[in-house]
Design a protein around this motif. Structure first.
Motif, mmCIF file in Angstrom:
data_model
loop_
_atom_site.group_PDB
_atom_site.id
_atom_site.type_symbol
_atom_site.label_atom_id
_atom_site.label_comp_id
_atom_site.label_asym_id
_atom_site.label_seq_id
_atom_site.Cartn_x
_atom_site.Cartn_y
_atom_site.Cartn_z
ATOM 1 N N ASP A 190 0.845 -1.193 0.000
ATOM 2 C CA ASP A 190 0.000 0.000 0.000
ATOM 3 C C ASP A 190 0.882 1.244 0.000
ATOM 4 O O ASP A 190 1.203 1.804 1.051
ATOM 5 C CB ASP A 190 -0.910 0.008 1.230
ATOM 6 C CG ASP A 190 -1.951 -1.098 1.190
ATOM 7 O OD1 ASP A 190 -2.417 -1.436 0.086
ATOM 8 O OD2 ASP A 190 -2.311 -1.615 2.271
ATOM 9 N N ALA A 221 -2.147 3.987 0.084
ATOM 10 C CA ALA A 221 -3.429 3.629 0.700
ATOM 11 C C ALA A 221 -3.188 3.297 2.161
ATOM 12 O O ALA A 221 -2.304 2.510 2.495
ATOM 13 C CB ALA A 221 -4.053 2.445 -0.017
ATOM 14 N N LYS A 238 -7.064 6.689 0.216
ATOM 15 C CA LYS A 238 -6.127 6.609 -0.899
ATOM 16 C C LYS A 238 -5.606 8.008 -1.207
ATOM 17 O O LYS A 238 -6.371 8.905 -1.543
ATOM 18 C CB LYS A 238 -6.815 6.031 -2.131
ATOM 19 C CG LYS A 238 -5.905 5.882 -3.343
ATOM 20 C CD LYS A 238 -6.652 5.244 -4.497
ATOM 21 C CE LYS A 238 -5.758 5.093 -5.720
ATOM 22 N NZ LYS A 238 -6.493 4.443 -6.845
ATOM 23 N N GLU A 246 -12.152 7.721 -9.766
ATOM 24 C CA GLU A 246 -12.404 6.543 -8.938
ATOM 25 C C GLU A 246 -13.716 6.680 -8.184
ATOM 26 O O GLU A 246 -14.493 5.721 -8.090
ATOM 27 C CB GLU A 246 -11.259 6.309 -7.957
ATOM 28 C CG GLU A 246 -11.542 5.172 -6.985
ATOM 29 C CD GLU A 246 -10.320 4.481 -6.439
ATOM 30 O OE1 GLU A 246 -10.489 3.512 -5.681
ATOM 31 O OE2 GLU A 246 -9.194 4.887 -6.785
ATOM 32 N N ARG A 271 -12.302 5.069 0.599
ATOM 33 C CA ARG A 271 -12.862 3.864 0.004
ATOM 34 C C ARG A 271 -13.380 2.914 1.076
ATOM 35 O O ARG A 271 -12.820 2.844 2.181
ATOM 36 C CB ARG A 271 -11.804 3.148 -0.843
ATOM 37 C CG ARG A 271 -11.086 4.061 -1.815
ATOM 38 C CD ARG A 271 -10.298 3.308 -2.860
ATOM 39 N NE ARG A 271 -9.127 2.611 -2.327
ATOM 40 C CZ ARG A 271 -8.197 2.046 -3.108
ATOM 41 N NH1 ARG A 271 -8.327 2.088 -4.425
ATOM 42 N NH2 ARG A 271 -7.150 1.452 -2.581
ATOM 43 N N ARG A 277 -6.114 -8.904 -1.418
ATOM 44 C CA ARG A 277 -5.959 -9.127 -2.851
ATOM 45 C C ARG A 277 -5.047 -10.321 -3.115
ATOM 46 O O ARG A 277 -4.400 -10.837 -2.192
ATOM 47 C CB ARG A 277 -5.415 -7.867 -3.519
ATOM 48 C CG ARG A 277 -4.134 -7.364 -2.877
ATOM 49 C CD ARG A 277 -3.796 -5.947 -3.338
ATOM 50 N NE ARG A 277 -4.736 -4.949 -2.830
ATOM 51 C CZ ARG A 277 -5.001 -3.799 -3.454
ATOM 52 N NH1 ARG A 277 -4.405 -3.504 -4.587
ATOM 53 N NH2 ARG A 277 -5.847 -2.942 -2.938
ATOM 54 N N ASN A 301 -3.825 -6.152 -8.232
ATOM 55 C CA ASN A 301 -5.028 -5.325 -8.320
ATOM 56 C C ASN A 301 -6.298 -6.166 -8.346
ATOM 57 O O ASN A 301 -7.364 -5.644 -8.679
ATOM 58 C CB ASN A 301 -4.991 -4.465 -9.591
ATOM 59 C CG ASN A 301 -3.937 -3.376 -9.529
ATOM 60 O OD1 ASN A 301 -3.491 -2.998 -8.454
ATOM 61 N ND2 ASN A 301 -3.526 -2.874 -10.672
ATOM 62 N N SER A 336 -9.050 -8.453 -6.369
ATOM 63 C CA SER A 336 -9.626 -8.733 -5.050
ATOM 64 C C SER A 336 -9.935 -10.217 -4.897
ATOM 65 O O SER A 336 -10.438 -10.859 -5.822
ATOM 66 C CB SER A 336 -10.924 -7.929 -4.888
ATOM 67 O OG SER A 336 -11.724 -8.437 -3.838
ATOM 68 N N ASP A 344 -9.224 -0.778 -7.254
ATOM 69 C CA ASP A 344 -8.077 -0.062 -7.823
ATOM 70 C C ASP A 344 -8.395 0.545 -9.183
ATOM 71 O O ASP A 344 -7.795 0.210 -10.201
ATOM 72 C CB ASP A 344 -6.857 -0.990 -7.915
ATOM 73 C CG ASP A 344 -6.290 -1.323 -6.551
ATOM 74 O OD1 ASP A 344 -6.798 -0.779 -5.559
ATOM 75 O OD2 ASP A 344 -5.360 -2.135 -6.467
ATOM 76 N N GLY A 386 -7.999 2.850 -11.928
ATOM 77 C CA GLY A 386 -6.946 3.716 -12.459
ATOM 78 C C GLY A 386 -7.293 4.148 -13.867
ATOM 79 O O GLY A 386 -8.230 4.912 -14.074
ATOM 80 N N CYS A 434 -1.400 5.307 -16.483
ATOM 81 C CA CYS A 434 -1.179 4.849 -15.109
ATOM 82 C C CYS A 434 -0.596 5.939 -14.222
ATOM 83 O O CYS A 434 -0.165 5.670 -13.103
ATOM 84 C CB CYS A 434 -0.219 3.653 -15.107
ATOM 85 S SG CYS A 434 -0.843 2.168 -15.918
#
Length: 488
Positions: free
Chosen positions: A88, A91, A105, A128, A168, A175, A245, A247, A254, A256, A486
């Motif tokens: 992280d 995050a 985040k 997001e 979030r 993950r 990325n 779950s 995530d 992006g 990205c």
């Protein structure tokens, strides 16, 4: 949840880094209900301390305290290459509230930030926030976005931008990369501990299985197979399907360089940084399957506790093979629903694929075409179907509509009832890139009204909402080249 139980080699205690003069950019009253957060008449938290909490400036509100925020370590494959230890980097998990993990985040550096600044920018945070809530309204499993808090703090990306923090929510942010990390370090104690906590918290029925870890893996595969089929059905491209990325709860996480399809291209690439097209629209099912194979490798030591390594690999391989079956069944079922078909008949897959090929050849708008199909009547001739005008190869599409109408008649389809069903699964509104960019442009000038308007539309994607009909339009030529990378 699970992470605080895993010890210092799994988590890193970290305090968010404050931002100066925070202000509300966006807030989701829908997400607030998940944590029973009391709101005032302005649809913001009654307790003003929540602004500072979600900015990372305090850890206390009137009703809640989060004294032990953490960042977690994980590893993973990025663009198909083993990247080693990650984590992280920007995050910070504050803790749990009402069964949801609350994560910030963009709240500053952690041990895993590497060369990064630990910040998020306003642009990516708005994207997001809007997409998380849009995906939820579409019925697609996702992390939720509670709020975006902004600051005039400068942050450099390709250009100088301003900072923002996106709050979030998810039942868990575990993950695939967490399992890969412990397996790659041969840390069987932590690997088993993580699996046990996941079963206890989210896959309780796996505990009754004769091989709980195998059943856990199988169920993770099933959830993610269904998830990627749902993405395909709404034309959603994630953009960065790295294993870190993904779950293990089968959630979309995530956000992006994502993008929804406008003009349909089977090989559409939403991420400007993905020059090889690894994460193109048509490759998402394959890549998700590949990520499940990465998870299978990480599960080998767990199954090897009771089996030989060869037996463990065989069992996991058999479970992994179910992915393609589940994905195929789900994909076919979803596209049958999009076409308004109630029964399963031979030739349905061919009918679906022929339509997609025709849409690709003529670059037809994905969302509007499927939404418009509900207006087709079983009494129509092909010449009656206005949608045919969107296609270049008129002969081919006329044949398709002829076959489609015949298929509807074969199951005695009722136009009125079918239209109601189709309009409940084919959205009129999606988060098109140009809509998000217009909201971002206004927000960068401190006008957040477009975010609120767009959120209102996206929270009801299947309703007509005549007053917002313009939000259903595809991008004009000057808005078709919005590029996402990205860099956020």
């Amino acid at each position: 949840m699970a992470f605080p139980l895993l010890g210092d080699d799994a988590t890193h205690a970290v305090k968010p880094t404050p931002i100066p003069d925070p202000y509300w950019v966006a807030f989701s009253t829908s997400a607030a209900k998940l944590i029973d957060l009391p709101l005032g008449s302005n649809d913001l938290p009654k307790d003003s301390a929540w602004l500072d909490l979600l900015a990372g400036n305090t850890l206390v509100t009137d009703a809640h305290s989060f004294p032990n925020p953490i960042a977690t370590v994980y590893s993973g494959h990025q663009f198909g290459v083993w990247a080693g230890q990650l984590g992280d980097g920007r995050a910070i998990l504050l803790g749990e509230i009402s069964g949801q993990e609350l994560q910030l985040k963009g709240a500053g550096k952690t041990r895993y930030s590497r060369m990064g600044d630990g910040r998020a920018v306003l642009r990516s945070s708005i994207r997001e926030f809007l997409c998380s809530e849009a995906m939820h309204a579409l019925g697609i499993p996702t992390s939720r976005a509670l709020a975006v808090v902004g600051s005039d703090l400068p942050v450099r990306r390709e250009t100088m931008e301003t900072a923002a923090v996106c709050a979030r929510l998810a039942p868990s942010f575990i993950r695939i990369g967490h399992f890969e990390h412990y397996a790659s370090n041969n840390n069987i104690v932590r690997l088993q501990e993580l699996a046990d906590e996941l079963i206890k918290g989210h896959y309780q029925n796996a505990s009754d299985h004769k091989n709980p870890y195998l059943e856990l893996f199988r169920q993770i595969c099933v959830r993610n197979a269904k998830l990627v089929a749902q993405w395909q059905a709404v034309g959603f491209c994630h953009g960065v399907l790295n294993s870190d990325n993904i779950s293990v709860l089968g959630l979309t996480i995530d956000y992006g360089p994502f993008g929804f399809l406008d003009q349909f291209q089977i090989d559409f690439i939403c991420n400007h940084s993905d020059q090889a097209g690894r994460y193109a629209y048509h490759r998402q099912p394959q890549i998700m399957h590949w990520n499940m194979a990465c998870l299978a490798s990480a599960f080998i030591p767990l199954l090897a506790l009771e089996h030989s390594e060869d037996e463990a690999q065989t069992l996991l391989g058999e479970a992994l093979s179910e992915f393609a079956v589940i994905y195929g069944q789900t994909w076919q079922a979803l596209f049958r629903e999009k076409l308004g078909l109630l029964t399963t008949q031979e030739g349905d897959t061919d009918l679906i694929e022929r339509l997609l090929q025709a849409m690709h050849d003529s670059k037809v708008d994905f969302t509007n075409l499927f939404r418009g199909l509900s207006s087709v009547s079983v009494r129509n001739t092909t010449q009656d179907v206005i949608l045919r005008d969107h296609f270049i190869d008129r002969q081919a599409i006329d044949q398709w509509f002829s076959d489609y109408i015949a298929r509807l008649n074969a199951e005695s389809s009722d136009d009125t009832e079918r239209k109601k069903r189709m309009d409940s699964v084919n959205p009129k509104y999606i988060l098109r890139n140009y809509l998000a960019q217009k909201a971002i442009d206004k927000a960068q000038a401190k006008d957040f009204s477009e975010i609120a308007s767009l959120l209102k539309v996206l929270e009801n994607p299947f309703a007509e909402q005549d007053q917002y009909a313009a939000y259903a339009l595809p991008p004009s030529p000057d808005w078709q080249s919005v590029e996402i990378s990205c860099s956020s």
